[in-house]
Design a protein around this motif. Structure first.
Motif, short mmCIF file in Angstrom:
data_model
loop_
_atom_site.label_atom_id
_atom_site.label_comp_id
_atom_site.label_asym_id
_atom_site.label_seq_id
_atom_site.Cartn_x
_atom_site.Cartn_y
_atom_site.Cartn_z
N ILE A 148 20.30 37.29 62.41
CA ILE A 148 20.69 37.61 63.89
C ILE A 148 20.77 39.45 64.50
O ILE A 148 20.46 39.76 65.11
CB ILE A 148 21.57 37.02 65.29
N GLU A 149 21.57 39.83 63.53
CA GLU A 149 22.52 41.34 63.33
C GLU A 149 21.01 42.09 63.38
O GLU A 149 20.18 42.99 63.66
CB GLU A 149 23.00 41.91 61.95
N ARG A 150 19.71 42.16 62.23
CA ARG A 150 19.08 42.64 62.14
C ARG A 150 18.13 42.31 63.40
O ARG A 150 17.25 43.54 64.17
CB ARG A 150 17.94 41.73 60.89
N ALA A 151 17.88 41.34 64.00
CA ALA A 151 17.15 41.51 64.65
C ALA A 151 17.26 42.56 66.40
O ALA A 151 16.63 43.09 67.46
CB ALA A 151 17.18 39.37 66.01
N LEU A 152 18.51 42.35 66.42
CA LEU A 152 19.54 43.19 67.48
C LEU A 152 19.07 44.18 67.46
O LEU A 152 19.15 45.70 67.95
CB LEU A 152 20.51 42.95 67.28
N GLN A 153 19.10 44.93 66.37
CA GLN A 153 19.52 46.26 65.64
C GLN A 153 18.01 46.64 65.85
O GLN A 153 17.86 48.26 65.58
CB GLN A 153 20.17 46.65 64.09
N LYS A 154 17.10 45.44 65.29
CA LYS A 154 15.23 46.00 65.86
C LYS A 154 15.33 46.99 67.45
O LYS A 154 14.24 48.22 67.56
CB LYS A 154 14.15 45.09 65.90
N VAL A 155 15.90 46.30 68.06
CA VAL A 155 15.64 46.28 69.19
C VAL A 155 17.12 47.79 70.07
O VAL A 155 17.33 47.93 71.45
CB VAL A 155 15.49 45.48 70.31
N GLY A 156 17.51 48.35 69.34
CA GLY A 156 18.67 48.98 70.00
C GLY A 156 20.06 48.26 70.06
O GLY A 156 20.42 48.93 70.92
N TRP A 157 20.29 47.13 69.68
CA TRP A 157 21.57 46.64 69.93
C TRP A 157 22.45 46.72 68.47
O TRP A 157 21.83 46.41 67.71
CB TRP A 157 21.72 45.61 70.77
N LYS A 158 23.43 46.53 68.27
CA LYS A 158 24.54 46.32 67.64
C LYS A 158 25.68 45.58 68.05
O LYS A 158 26.03 45.14 69.30
CB LYS A 158 25.52 48.15 67.39
N ILE A 159 26.42 45.08 67.37
CA ILE A 159 27.29 43.56 67.17
C ILE A 159 28.61 44.30 66.91
O ILE A 159 29.07 44.77 66.28
CB ILE A 159 27.33 42.61 66.17
N ARG A 160 29.44 44.44 68.55
CA ARG A 160 30.79 44.55 68.83
C ARG A 160 31.66 43.75 68.03
O ARG A 160 33.04 44.05 67.80
CB ARG A 160 30.52 45.05 70.24
N LYS A 161 31.59 42.58 69.16
CA LYS A 161 32.73 41.95 68.35
C LYS A 161 31.60 40.34 67.86
O LYS A 161 30.79 39.86 68.19
CB LYS A 161 33.58 40.86 69.53
N ARG A 162 32.55 39.54 66.90
CA ARG A 162 32.68 38.05 66.37
C ARG A 162 33.32 37.42 66.51
O ARG A 162 34.14 37.36 67.20
CB ARG A 162 31.92 37.97 65.11
N GLY A 163 32.76 36.05 66.59
CA GLY A 163 33.79 34.70 66.70
C GLY A 163 33.00 33.88 65.57
O GLY A 163 31.91 33.15 65.21
N LEU A 164 33.70 32.67 65.77
CA LEU A 164 33.36 31.17 64.96
C LEU A 164 34.03 29.79 65.75
O LEU A 164 35.32 30.30 65.66
CB LEU A 164 33.27 31.89 63.89
#
Length: 311
Positions: free
Chosen positions: A279-295
């Motif tokens: 999921i993180e790689r898919a976001l990075q491909k389009v210029g986005w980064k993960i800022r917060k995470r939860g479970l």
């Protein structure tokens, strides 16, 4: 969140540490920690229950899994409705699945302990997302797209906070119920706009929104298609994108495959787990980064949440 939930309806019980429960009324559920696995949207836990599985049984289960043919069942489902995964999902959540999930998402007492636990887990996910959104300040006037809105469990609290909500779902039945619930909860309240609901699949969504939220829908997309869907959702968001998905680990994946050995009496949608790294790689491909995470984890529900912003 109509195609929601990382729940697993034919449950396989593995006894581990006690799990804390957010609802004191459900203290009896916490005698053992149980992770439940199966395809989302099946017969919400009216199916087969396996006993505690010891380490020596895993090899035998793995062998049995290799002989099962869940793919054949899925192909037959798709043929019946004249399409692929998306058509199966639409058919399920418009017909048999709608009544089941309406009950789980609702307030009726006519649920078993597993369905009640799933309800609590999903509510915790919504609560976590609302906190992510409100931590940045007031939502008054902020445009939010609730993609896969289900019965409106996120759309309604967003509207109460003053957000301008556009909500959609692939199921006409879900959208109709969401409209009904929103009208009952929001009509006549000062400064509150009732969300705009529409029947739509994710691929057909367009427009621009400050924030796009898509909860528990990626479970219906294999990773190859999830990448494109994440890119599409990101294109609709100007500032924030929040996703939740069923996390893929060796343990969860094995449990899911075990669950597939025991198909329930009703039709089910196909379930796909996703690794956080994918999921993180898919976001990075389009210029986005993960800022917060939860479970979110309860006994019968687990869901990874990520909030992404432009890199």
């Amino acid at each position: 969140m109509s195609f929601s939930s990382t729940l697993f309806s034919h449950h396989v019980r593995f006894t581990t540490n006690q799990l804390s429960n957010p609802n004191p009324k459900l203290h009896n559920l916490n005698n053992r920690r149980s992770l439940t696995v199966s395809a989302i949207g099946t017969d919400t836990l009216d199916g087969t229950t396996l006993a505690v599985i010891g380490g020596s049984s895993v090899a035998a289960l793995a062998a049995a899994i290799s002989l099962s043919d869940p793919e054949k069942r899925r192909q037959l489902q798709a043929e019946e409705v004249g399409g692929g995964d998306k058509e199966v999902v639409r058919d399920y959540f418009t017909n048999d699945g709608f009544q089941r999930w309406k009950k789980i998402y609702g307030t009726t007492d006519d649920v078993n302990k597993v369905q009640l636990d799933i309800r609590i887990g999903h509510a915790k996910t919504v609560e976590s997302v609302m906190k992510m959104l409100t931590d940045e300040g007031s939502l008054k006037g902020v445009s939010v797209c609730d993609a896969g809105c289900g019965t409106g469990l996120l759309s309604i609290p967003l509207a109460k906070e003053g957000a301008v909500v556009s909500a959609s779902d692939i199921s006409a039945s879900m959208v109709s119920e969401a409209q009904k619930q929103a009208k009952e909860a929001l009509e006549g309240k000062d400064g509150v706009q009732i969300p705009k609901f529409e029947v739509s699949d994710l691929e057909s969504l367009n427009g621009k929104h400050d924030t796009v939220v898509c909860l528990d829908v990626l479970i219906h997309y294999p990773q190859s298609k999830a990448d494109g869907m994440i890119a599409h959702l990101a294109s609709l968001a100007e500032n924030r994108l929040i996703l939740s998905f069923a996390p893929k680990t060796f343990y969860y994946d094995l449990l899911k495959r075990i669950g597939e050995l025991f198909p329930g009496p009703s039709k089910a949608t196909r379930a796909y787990l996703h690794s956080e790294a994918d999921i993180e790689r898919a976001l990075q491909k389009v210029g986005w980064k993960i800022r917060k995470r939860g479970l979110t984890t309860t006994q019968f529900y687990f869901s990874r949440i990520v909030e992404a912003v432009r890199a």
